[in-house]
Enzyme design. Structure first.
Site, PDB file in Angstrom:
ATOM      1  N   CYS A  77       0.805  -1.225   0.000  1.00  0.00           N
ATOM      2  CA  CYS A  77       0.000   0.000   0.000  1.00  0.00           C
ATOM      3  C   CYS A  77       0.838   1.274   0.000  1.00  0.00           C
ATOM      4  O   CYS A  77       0.364   2.324  -0.418  1.00  0.00           O
ATOM      5  CB  CYS A  77      -0.951   0.009   1.201  1.00  0.00           C
ATOM      6  SG  CYS A  77      -2.200  -1.296   1.131  1.00  0.00           S
TER       7      CYS A  77
ATOM      8  N   HIS B  10      -3.364   7.377   1.955  1.00  0.00           N
ATOM      9  CA  HIS B  10      -3.770   6.091   1.378  1.00  0.00           C
ATOM     10  C   HIS B  10      -5.205   5.804   1.800  1.00  0.00           C
ATOM     11  O   HIS B  10      -5.563   5.911   2.969  1.00  0.00           O
ATOM     12  CB  HIS B  10      -2.837   4.990   1.870  1.00  0.00           C
ATOM     13  CG  HIS B  10      -3.331   3.609   1.628  1.00  0.00           C
ATOM     14  ND1 HIS B  10      -3.858   3.202   0.414  1.00  0.00           N
ATOM     15  CD2 HIS B  10      -3.397   2.522   2.447  1.00  0.00           C
ATOM     16  CE1 HIS B  10      -4.213   1.938   0.495  1.00  0.00           C
ATOM     17  NE2 HIS B  10      -3.952   1.502   1.715  1.00  0.00           N
TER      18      HIS B  10
ATOM     19  N   ASN C 170     -10.345   0.480  -1.919  1.00  0.00           N
ATOM     20  CA  ASN C 170      -8.923   0.430  -1.580  1.00  0.00           C
ATOM     21  C   ASN C 170      -8.171  -0.344  -2.658  1.00  0.00           C
ATOM     22  O   ASN C 170      -8.240  -1.573  -2.714  1.00  0.00           O
ATOM     23  CB  ASN C 170      -8.753  -0.239  -0.210  1.00  0.00           C
ATOM     24  CG  ASN C 170      -7.306  -0.387   0.207  1.00  0.00           C
ATOM     25  OD1 ASN C 170      -6.387  -0.114  -0.548  1.00  0.00           O
ATOM     26  ND2 ASN C 170      -7.086  -0.851   1.430  1.00  0.00           N
TER      27      ASN C 170
END
Length: 329
Positions: free
Chosen positions: A116, A256, A286
């Site tokens: 991520c 993020h 996501n």
């Protein structure tokens, strides 16, 4: 010609697949009550790749938009960095094929597996390359996580999405552009909180292997939440300190998009009001490393960035690995 003192983002781009998957479909599959996913994650829908759609293809679409937006000659791109956790193949790397598809005949190319936080790391490396070599760099983050979701595991099935985002960095003589503050971090003691068990050299694919071994698993959602908040908060504070800035001087906070509750807590911890947080998770879910460049591109479309803006980017993910960057527009 003025000396190169920094890099600047000259172009933004993104691509999301056409297939839109709403929460109701996943909630029905998992036996969850209506509204369960949005209450816990902030997600209403996400995009999933259609059958046959490849990682390199979605990366190339985002990269093409960024190159066009930057008005850069493809032949001038000296390096292509692709941040991804879902390459089309374990070998060879995907970045050379991405550069080929985009006609970047003079570009080096490398994959970066930072989960991520991959875009944070790729952006940092690209900034350094531009400053030392004085040549443009294309950074793309892309993932097709829908093919790695275990549909029976609630923790991952409700979160993950597919997308690509890209930026083009070019040389600048303005020291107030590019990386102004930086903090990178890792914590290998929590290495297995998020993982895909099989496929590496430790546990190669083989006959009789259970399908679940090849899919993503999240061992402890509460622990992941706590660790992500802690790492993103600490990195953001340290990046601001290294830039000599206060939170009040941040124009936009682009975290993020892991979970809306995570970045809301991080924003509160570092003193950034909700209205300064760029949010794309509700519609796009996501997509791991792709969420920050996707958010940058969408934010630029909605309200173009202007010279002098200071952005704060932060992420944390599998590994654990994370970081934060203060970026001058």
């Amino acid at each position: 010609m003025s000396p190169v003192k920094a890099s600047r983002i000259a172009g933004f781009g993104h691509y999301v697949p056409a297939r839109r998957v709403e929460n109701a479909q996943i909630e029905n599959q998992l036996g969850l009550e209506p509204g369960w996913i949005e209450r816990r994650t902030g997600i209403r829908a996400r995009r999933w790749a259609v059958d046959g759609e490849l990682l390199v293809e979605i990366a190339a679409r985002a990269g093409c938009v960024a190159l066009y937006d930057a008005n850069v000659n493809p032949g001038d791109i000296a390096l292509t960095i692709l941040a991804t956790s879902t390459p089309d193949h374990l070998l060879p790397p995907s970045a050379p094929l991405l550069a080929h598809h985009l006609g970047l005949a003079n570009s080096g190319a490398i994959d970066l597996a930072g989960a991520c936080s991959g875009f944070i790391y790729a952006l940092t490396l690209a900034d350094g390359f531009v400053k030392t070599q004085g040549k443009p760099v294309l950074v793309v983050a892309a993932n097709i996580l829908s093919r790695r979701i275990n549909p029976a595991e609630r923790a991952s099935a409700v979160l993950f999405a597919d997308a690509a985002g890209a930026v083009v960095l070019v040389p600048s003589g303005d020291e107030e552009r590019g990386v102004l503050g930086l903090e990178l971090a890792s914590d290998g003691s929590r290495y297995d909180l998020i993982s895909i068990p099989a496929g590496g050299s430790k546990q190669p694919f083989g006959p009789g292997m259970a399908a679940e071994e090849c899919l993503m698993t999240m061992r402890d959602g509460r622990e992941i939440f706590a660790q992500a908040v802690q790492m993103m908060t600490l990195c953001a504070r340290r990046a601001l300190a290294s830039a000599g800035l206060q939170a009040a001087e941040v124009s936009r906070f682009v975290p993020h998009q892991a979970n809306a509750r995570i970045f809301d807590v991080v924003g509160e911890n570092i003193g950034i009001e909700p209205e300064r947080i760029v949010r794309t998770i509700a519609e796009y879910g996501n997509s791991s490393a792709a969420t920050i460049p996707l958010s940058l591109s969408l934010a630029h479309q909605a309200k173009p960035f202007v010279s002098g803006e200071k952005l704060l980017l932060t992420a944390a993910g599998a590994g654990l690995t994370g970081g934060a960057v203060v970026w001058g527009i």
